[in-house]
Every structure is written in structure tokens, then in C-alpha cells.
Design an enzyme around this catalytic site. Structure first.
Site, short mmCIF file in Angstrom:
data_model
loop_
_atom_site.label_atom_id
_atom_site.label_comp_id
_atom_site.label_asym_id
_atom_site.label_seq_id
_atom_site.Cartn_x
_atom_site.Cartn_y
_atom_site.Cartn_z
N ALA A 70 0.88 -1.17 0.00
CA ALA A 70 0.00 0.00 0.00
C ALA A 70 0.91 1.21 0.00
O ALA A 70 1.71 1.41 0.91
CB ALA A 70 -0.89 -0.01 1.24
N SER A 71 0.83 2.02 -1.05
CA SER A 71 1.75 3.15 -1.21
C SER A 71 1.53 4.21 -0.14
O SER A 71 0.46 4.28 0.49
CB SER A 71 1.56 3.78 -2.59
OG SER A 71 1.85 2.86 -3.61
#
Length: 399
Positions: A70-71
Site C-alpha cells: 500500500a503506497s
């Protein structure tokens, strides 16, 4: 009295932090204040979910980089701002991740739009599908699919976004984008990654915005090579078309580097990353030098950024960016220079100093970027420096 922040307060605080650093389109801001990131990161403390940090959702047992992350929310927001999706748009996302980005896109395009997100990993698509359902975005289409092929059956698309790192741009993806449509993706060339916003203009994809970033690489592209030196404490990352001689570089690193200095100074908080961009717009020898503290302890001249510094490499010679505090400068800024090794190191250092000097004279200039199919003849390309990939040709130029 319970002083623990609510989830809504945590989410709004995060968005406020992002807004303090950059402007966002109102639609992007509203989406980030609406979508619950913690639902896409089940089991994670909401206080952690709303930190501006990446979160690994699937490790890679065979490599240091994760298979899926998850950026960082600030990077998500930056790329969505670049994308500039509009209500009613049909959008394709390559790299489903947790489903969070697809949920944000669904909010932005609204009920009249369509979002399709694809990922090659069944565990990732299951995670994304489950989270999207739990968050109320059942209408988002999630597909287990090789992202390099896209999803032409649901196109064409007004917007496309890649949330994994691309070394090359397959033209089959370009063909799924409408003329005038926008494609935002982390594009890697000469060892660096930039989130690039590209607009389709006929056969070409023309860039109009570039932001430094880092992403997990997409599965299926293998154009970058790594040479390990000094017992693995130094690595040179280069593209497959570049002439790098590992044995000669090992010989060069057995000797001490020589320093050459420019007259360009930078302050402690000033970015000098534009030097790398300028180098790639003129040179075929630009690579990324990765060193460790062990290498420095063993005598390597410390690169300006130890794990990610631009270098010019030609067979068995190299020159790379270094810095030192200039005590004679009233502001105690750092002086930029080049460390060089090998028989052609002096020439490489001169060229690197010339790039530093040119950047110092205009620190805001960035090259124009355009992407053409790999079979485009030279005569049909605009003037500029051409970097050849497998499926595309990148043209970089300064106006």
C-alpha cells in the site's frame, strides 16, 4: 474522558498534512477524506494506517522488495492529482494493491464512471476485492490479469494509472487509451523512477509532469541489470543497452577515487535531483550507484546519497556525484562534485561536472519527455536524446 482520536480525525489529519505540502484538486481531497484506508489494511491499528507511510501486504521471499505494497498516501494523492480524473471517466488501474486507490478513483469518477483494476497476483486481487466489498465499492471491477496487457474488453479509457513500476510502456496499453487521454505511471529509466503524466497524442505519449517516486516493479519486465562490486557492498544498476564491464569496474574500485569539484552549492533542504534528469537527457552512460556503509568504511568515497546516486559508467570507468560541506561559504552549504575511478574516469568526471554546472545555472528546468513505439524511425522522432526500450522509445529534450 477519552482523548483517543477518532478514525475520521486521523484521516482528516493525514489529508491536512498532505495539503500542507502540496495542492490537490478538490475531487482528490474529498475522496481522501471519504475513503477509509484502514478498511483496506485490516488488522492494522488505524493510527498506523493513517500515517504517511507505505505498508507491505505481500512479501517477496526471493527479493528484498515486496511483491505488493500500500503506497504512501502522499504519493497516492500526488499521482491522483497528476491523473486529474473527471466525473464520468472510465479508468484502468494496473496494480490492484489493497484496493484503496481504486476506491479513491471510484469516488472521483462518481456513479457515471467506471473503474477497472487488474493485478497478476491472485492473493492481491482477493485482498483488493474483499476490501472494496467491505468498503461499499462492489461496483469496482477487479480482475486477475497480467497488467502489461491491460483490459481492452472494458476500454477504451480516458484515464489509466500504474501503481507498480514500469521499465517500459507496452503499446498495447497505449492503444487502450483514448486520444487526449492521460496515463500516469512510475516509469524507470537509467536507474531512477519518476511518476510521469503522459497524454496520448496520436501514436505518441507526451509527458507534462514528472515527480520522483519509488515503486515495486511490475512482473514481466526485465530490462535493468545489476553489477555487484566490492563483495556486494557496491552495486551499479544499469539498463540492458548500456556497456558496463564488471571485471574492469572491480579493478577500478581496487584503487582510491579522485575528487573533482564544481562551483555549485546546495543548501541542506534543497533538492538536487534535477541533475539526474539533466544527465539522462544527454548521456547514454547514466546509471545508479548503490553503496553501503560497509563500502564507505572500507574506503569508498561516500556518494551524495549512499543508496541512490547518479553515476556515469563507461565499461571499466565511473564518476559519481559527491558533496562536501563548504566551511568557507557563509551559509555553510555543500559543494557538489564528482568522484572518479578507472582509465576514463577523468573524462566522465568532467562531463558530470558540466551537468552539475548547467543544472546550477537553471535549477528548475526539467526535460520534455515523449514516448513513441519502438519501431518509430529516427526521422519521425522529435529532436532530443533517445533511450530505447523493448516496446518504446523515450525522447528527452530541453526546450
Amino acid at each position: 474522558m477519552n482523548d483517543t482520536p477518532t478514525v475520521d480525525a486521523l484521516r482528516n489529519n493525514l489529508v491536512d498534512q498532505i495539503l500542507a505540502a502540496r495542492q490537490l484538486p478538490p475531487r482528490v481531497e474529498q475522496a481522501m477524506r471519504t475513503v477509509h484506508r484502514e478498511v483496506h489494511l485490516p488488522g492494522l491499528d488505524p493510527a498506523v494506517a493513517y500515517n504517511d507511510q507505505a505498508v507491505t501486504i505481500k512479501d517477496n521471499p526471493n527479493a528484498p522488495l515486496a511483491l505488493s505494497c500500500a503506497s504512501m498516501p502522499s504519493i497516492v494523492a500526488m499521482m491522483l492529482a497528476q491523473l486529474d480524473a473527471q466525473p464520468g471517466d472510465h479508468a484502468l488501474e494496473i496494480g490492484a494493491g489493497t484496493g484503496y486507490n481504486a476506491a479513491l478513483l471510484a469516488e472521483i469518477v462518481g456513479d457515471d464512471g467506471q473503474i477497472t483494476t487488474v493485478d497478476i497476483d491472485p492473493d492481491v486481487t482477493l485482498h483488493a476485492r474483499t476490501a472494496l466489498n467491505n468498503a461499499g465499492y462492489e461496483h469496482v471491477r477487479v480482475m486477475e490479469r497480467d497488467g502489461l496487457k491491460g483490459a481492452p474488453e472494458y476500454g477504451p479509457y480516458a484515464r489509466m494509472i500504474g501503481t507498480v513500476g514500469f521499465w517500459d510502456i507496452p503499446m498495447v496499453l497505449r492503444d487502450q487509451l483514448i486520444d487526449g487521454g492521460r496515463f500516469v505511471l512510475p516509469l524507470r529509466w537509467r536507474g531512477q523512477t519518476r511518476s510521469v503524466a503522459l497524454t496520448r497524442q496520436g501514436e505518441a505519449l507526451v509527458g507534462h509532469d514528472m515527480e520522483l517516486c519509488g515503486f515495486v516493479p511490475i512482473v514481466g519486465q526485465d530490462g535493468e541489470r545489476t553489477v555487484e562490486l566490492a563483495d556486494g557492498t557496491v552495486r551499479v544498476h544499469h539498463d540492458q543497452d548500456q556497456d558496463v564491464n564488471a571485471a574492469r569496474l572491480r579493478d577500478a574500485l581496487a584503487h582510491s577515487a579522485t575528487d573533482t569539484w564544481s562551483d555549485v552549492r546546495v543548501g541542506g533542504q534543497e533538492s538536487f535531483d534535477g541533475i539526474w534528469l539533466r544527465m539522462t537527457a544527454f548521456e547514454d552512460t547514466v546509471c545508479r550507484l548503490e553503496a553501503t556503509t560497509a563500502a564507505v568504511d572500507n574506503g569508498l568515497r561516500r556518494p551524495v546519497i549512499i543508496g541512490r546516486s547518479p553515476a556515469l559508467v563507461s565499461r571499466g570507468s565511473l564518476a559519481y556525484l559527491i558533496a562536501k560541506r563548504d566551511d568557507a561559504d557563509a551559509e555553510r552549504r555543500s559543494l557538489l562534485g564528482a568522484a572518479h575511478l578507472g582509465p576514463d574516469g577523468v573524462n566522465l568526471a568532467k562531463r558530470l561536472i558540466a551537468h552539475i554546472t548547467a543544472w546550477g545555472a537553471d535549477r528548475t528546468a526539467v526535460p520534455n519527455l515523449a514516448v513513441y513505439p519502438a519501431d518509430t524511425p529516427d526521422r519521425d522522432l522529435p529532436a532530443g536524446h533517445v533511450i530505447n526500450k523493448a516496446d518504446s522509445r523515450i525522447v528527452l529534450s530541453f526546450a
